[in-house]
Scaffold this active site. Structure first.
Site, mmCIF file in Angstrom:
data_model
loop_
_atom_site.group_PDB
_atom_site.id
_atom_site.type_symbol
_atom_site.label_atom_id
_atom_site.label_comp_id
_atom_site.label_asym_id
_atom_site.label_seq_id
_atom_site.Cartn_x
_atom_site.Cartn_y
_atom_site.Cartn_z
ATOM 1 C CG HIS A 121 -1.809 0.680 1.416
ATOM 2 N ND1 HIS A 121 -1.285 2.342 1.828
ATOM 3 C CD2 HIS A 121 -3.236 1.617 1.481
ATOM 4 C CE1 HIS A 121 -2.782 3.104 1.460
ATOM 5 N NE2 HIS A 121 -3.586 2.134 0.938
ATOM 6 C CG ASP A 198 0.686 -2.562 6.210
ATOM 7 O OD1 ASP A 198 -0.557 -2.681 7.358
ATOM 8 O OD2 ASP A 198 0.627 -1.896 5.102
ATOM 9 C CD GLN A 201 -6.551 -4.443 3.960
ATOM 10 O OE1 GLN A 201 -7.796 -5.070 4.169
ATOM 11 N NE2 GLN A 201 -6.596 -3.498 3.730
ATOM 12 C CE LYS A 224 -7.225 -0.458 6.427
ATOM 13 N NZ LYS A 224 -8.094 0.009 5.988
ATOM 14 C CB CYS A 362 -3.146 3.424 -1.783
ATOM 15 S SG CYS A 362 -4.732 5.474 -1.351
#
Lengths: 404, 141
Positions: A121, A198, A201, A224, A362
């Site tokens: 991202h 990261d 997600q 999220k 993104c």
């Protein structure tokens, strides 16, 4: 499926109508909806508990401080971190990564190298580009193959004694690929390189165990995970967080301040300058409770079922091509349809009450790699149903008919 | 004699008034998008590109007999439909009339959300660019 209706009833927004259709919300990779418990907790904080934390001696400040710090403990348990002070609250994943890139940047010098991947991202790409500009370090990129998987052979070739940091995504937000982060961490640690993951997600979809995973840093966002916006988590190993210089200066992060010299507070406060999103952090606990009570095992089983069902149904649509077809995928499907622009599809689906995301997500470099300007993306949460996928497929077919 | 901008706007509002549901309205918009006069490919340059986050627009303008002739295109058909409407309203008009145009027909036909998504489509920037052309040609004339 009746059980699923019960789950949907916990999320008041899912009862909404959009353009005279019941909302079908399939944009969960962008943000998830919030259960009543989270919304009620935010309300309760401002109705009965609002106060600034940590420094106040009065009752309300103590209540707020206790609940804020309790969220830290619950987060620690949620990801099985060794210590609660290894949990830093930030504004979100982007903020967590910027903190790391900024603080690491002060320790890097010309000739050092940082490795990221092609599928990052922009939030795990741009901060490192900025960090390289400031420090003179060089950015190296792990490429991915045609089905959207990282090329680990290339990674093995890229990593060297010049590498100082590897920062990769756990799950790709535009392709859905679950990356072999355990392997990446293992390879990196053999070379004494620190690894940042990261997890934006991932955290709502797969069980996390920091002690088993052995990542040096792990970042994710509350919103999220059925939680409030404006709250993020930066997990870091105690010894490494101690080595990093602070990110922002201000209140809370200091031990002692004189006009010319300040000594910094201990973890985690060293990285939490200023008044944080107190209500958000406190309500975040309720979203973690929701996930824990539901069980990440149950969540994964249900979402995998949705993923398989939707993949099969989408593949049966003529001219539709799924972008990102790794065998190890999370609840995200990106696709393109021949001769149909993703913007047009998104607009027509919205008219039919279906919320999806369209565009480059993104992740412009990966779109260039696949030679496309963008995709349509659907992404699932635990509250989504097979019936909603059926509605999506009908809506896509109707849109295709209108557009061709 | 050309129709004035407000006459054309009024005509479009009447056309859209007959649609009873969004499907008919969007079908019409799609048809408009398909029927838009083609922009000469040589004008599809970077210089003439108005980028949005999702779709992009190419816009070309020339001044003929003291009116401005616009041609345009987009990669998304919905955007193209609105582009076609904007061209129908603003092309072949005098620069000062283009500068004065309020273009409230878009809201009146229920498509204002297409314009408010400024980052998405580049349509707002397109209107701005059409007015900039009008301003530049007005100075020249």
């Amino acid at each position: 499926m009746s059980n699923k209706n019960n789950i949907q009833s916990l999320f008041p927004i899912l009862k909404s109508s959009v353009n005279n259709n019941k909302l079908v919300y399939l944009d969960n990779a962008a943000t998830t909806q919030k259960p009543n418990s989270v919304i009620a907790e935010i309300n309760k904080f401002y109705l009965k508990e609002n106060s600034n934390i940590h420094r106040g001696v009065h009752h309300l400040s103590q209540v707020a401080t206790k609940k804020y710090e309790n969220s830290r403990l619950v987060t620690q348990n949620f990801i099985n971190a060794r210590h609660s002070h290894e949990i830093i609250f930030t504004k979100g994943t982007t903020d967590s990564i910027n903190l790391l890139a900024s603080s690491f940047g002060q320790l890097l010098k010309k000739g050092d190298e940082i490795i990221i991947s092609e599928m990052e991202h922009h939030s795990n790409m741009v901060p490192w580009q900025m960090c390289c500009e400031r420090s003179g370090a060089k950015l190296k990129i792990i490429p991915c193959n045609k089905i959207g998987e990282l090329d680990l052979d290339m990674f093995n070739q890229l990593i060297s004694n010049k590498t100082k940091i590897v920062s990769v995504t756990h799950i790709s937000n535009s392709l859905g690929t679950i990356n072999p982060i355990r392997k990446i961490i293992e390879i990196s640690h053999q070379k004494n390189v620190q690894v940042i993951i990261d997890g934006a997600q991932a955290a709502a979809h797969v069980k996390l165990d920091m002690q088993k995973l052995d990542a040096d840093f792990y970042c994710f966002s509350a919103h999220k995970l059925y939680g409030p916006t404006g709250v993020g988590v930066l997990y870091g190993k105690e010894n490494l967080l101690n080595l990093l210089p602070p990110y922002q200066g201000g209140g809370e992060m200091i031990k002692d301040v004189s006009l010319l010299k300040t000594t910094y507070a201990d973890l985690p406060h060293k990285f939490e300058a200023g008044t944080p999103n107190i209500a958000g952090v406190i309500a975040f606990k309720k979203s973690l409770d929701f996930i824990t009570e539901t069980g990440l095992g149950n969540i994964k089983t249900h979402e995998d079922k949705l993923l398989d069902y939707a993949t099969e149904k989408l593949n049966s649509i003529k001219g539709l091509k799924i972008i990102g077809t790794s065998s190890d995928k999370s609840a995200i499907i990106s696709f393109i349809i021949q001769d149909i622009h993703h913007y047009d599809l998104g607009l027509l689906l919205d008219k039919m009450g279906v919320a999806i995301r369209t565009g480059h997500h993104c992740t412009q470099p990966i779109m260039k790699k696949f030679k496309i300007s963008g995709t349509s993306r659907i992404s699932f949460a635990y509250y989504n149903t097979i019936e909603e996928i059926d509605h999506l497929i009908l809506a896509i077919n109707k849109a295709i008919k209108m557009l061709s | 004699m050309n129709m004035s901008i407000s006459e054309i706007e009024h005509e479009i509002i009447e056309e859209f008034g007959v649609f009873e549901n969004w499907v008919d309205k969007y079908d019409y918009l799609i048809d408009l998008g398909k029927s838009i006069p083609k922009i000469n490919p040589i004008y599809k340059t970077d210089e003439n590109t108005i980028s949005g986050c999702q779709s992009q627009v190419w816009l070309h303008a020339k001044c003929e007999n003291s009116v401005i002739v616009f041609t345009a295109d987009s990669d998304a058909i919905m955007t193209k439909g609105i582009v076609a409407l904007l061209i129908r309203v603003l092309s072949n008009q005098k620069p000062e009339k283009i500068l004065d145009a309020k273009l409230d027909f878009i809201a009146k036909i229920g498509l204002e959300e297409q314009l408010s998504q400024t980052r998405a489509t580049g349509l707002s920037s397109m209107i701005k660019q059409m007015k900039i052309y009008a301003f530049a040609f007005k100075e020249k004339l």
